[in-house]
Design an enzyme around this catalytic site. Sequence first.
Site, PDB file in Angstrom:
ATOM      1  N   CYS A 120       0.838  -1.204   0.000  1.00 40.70           N
ATOM      2  CA  CYS A 120       0.000   0.000   0.000  1.00 40.70           C
ATOM      3  C   CYS A 120       0.873   1.253   0.000  1.00 40.70           C
ATOM      4  O   CYS A 120       0.627   2.193  -0.769  1.00 40.70           O
ATOM      5  CB  CYS A 120      -0.918  -0.008   1.222  1.00 40.70           C
ATOM      6  SG  CYS A 120      -2.184   1.273   1.192  1.00 40.70           S
ATOM      7  N   CYS A 121       1.902   1.272   0.838  1.00 36.90           N
ATOM      8  CA  CYS A 121       2.804   2.427   0.882  1.00 36.90           C
ATOM      9  C   CYS A 121       3.546   2.599  -0.446  1.00 36.90           C
ATOM     10  O   CYS A 121       3.780   3.722  -0.898  1.00 36.90           O
ATOM     11  CB  CYS A 121       3.810   2.276   2.011  1.00 36.90           C
ATOM     12  SG  CYS A 121       3.143   2.597   3.658  1.00 36.90           S
ATOM     13  N   CYS A 203      -1.361   8.166   7.506  1.00 40.54           N
ATOM     14  CA  CYS A 203      -2.705   7.848   7.035  1.00 40.54           C
ATOM     15  C   CYS A 203      -3.545   7.340   8.213  1.00 40.54           C
ATOM     16  O   CYS A 203      -3.037   6.648   9.099  1.00 40.54           O
ATOM     17  CB  CYS A 203      -2.642   6.773   5.955  1.00 40.54           C
ATOM     18  SG  CYS A 203      -1.770   7.286   4.452  1.00 40.54           S
ATOM     19  N   CYS A 206      -3.562   3.590   9.464  1.00 37.15           N
ATOM     20  CA  CYS A 206      -2.296   3.017   9.927  1.00 37.15           C
ATOM     21  C   CYS A 206      -1.628   3.847  11.015  1.00 37.15           C
ATOM     22  O   CYS A 206      -0.429   3.688  11.272  1.00 37.15           O
ATOM     23  CB  CYS A 206      -1.340   2.849   8.751  1.00 37.15           C
ATOM     24  SG  CYS A 206      -1.978   1.791   7.427  1.00 37.15           S
ATOM     25  N   CYS A 229       7.638   4.007   5.950  1.00 39.76           N
ATOM     26  CA  CYS A 229       6.771   3.780   4.805  1.00 39.76           C
ATOM     27  C   CYS A 229       7.575   3.465   3.538  1.00 39.76           C
ATOM     28  O   CYS A 229       7.007   3.089   2.518  1.00 39.76           O
ATOM     29  CB  CYS A 229       5.866   4.995   4.555  1.00 39.76           C
ATOM     30  SG  CYS A 229       6.760   6.532   4.307  1.00 39.76           S
TER      31      CYS A 229
END
Length: 237
Positions: A120-121, A203, A206, A229
Amino acid sequence: MAEGPFATRAELAEVADRLESASPEAILAWALEAYGPGICLACGFGAEDMVLLDMVAGIRPGVDVFYLDTGLLFDETYRLIQRVAETYPVRIIRVEPVVSLEEQTAEYGPELWSRDPDRCCALRKVEPLQRFLQGYRAWITGLRRQQSPTRAGIRPVEWDRRFGLVKVNPLFRWTRDEVWGYIRERGVPYNPLHDRGYPSIGCWPCTTAVAPGEDERAGRWRGHQKTECGLHGARGG
């Protein structure tokens, strides 16, 4: 890629040695002079970033200040961004991922961040940053040695081999108390989440509050073996 006005990495290391005892303002003044329009400030709108934004705006109005809009920032962060845009004489640049949240869900399933935060990062932060930084020779970050063990060895200026440009860390020696002392003394706006136990803000899915005595970044990616990240993982060399 050439390191701005420096011919070799050794010369850049010599500059870092000279700046080891310099103030953040002096480091910023050096970097802004050395790289001119080829430098930008990375801003996640945390406490350190707001200190640097305030300093940079006073030294060279109009400097490029960018943020990575993952589509998952806290509402408090988006409101602070609007306030900054209305308050400071800087150029705010929004950098977005190529993949929308809807497209990410369609390809990887819902809530990718909960199952594979590294992926995702990579999609929502690393790729957009790599694409954006191609237009610059140097970038300024709010990294501090005290933030976590992975950041204990940062220099005031260093070669960022991951993204192929110079990284400037003006607050590298500052403590958390020095950051907040500056904010309070200057009346610098900040994210209200800091007052609710969030020393590091990313975010919303997280990021959690941090308990007294925990590492400043303990609230990032809880439950995963992850503390960065991917934006600041490869230094030197």
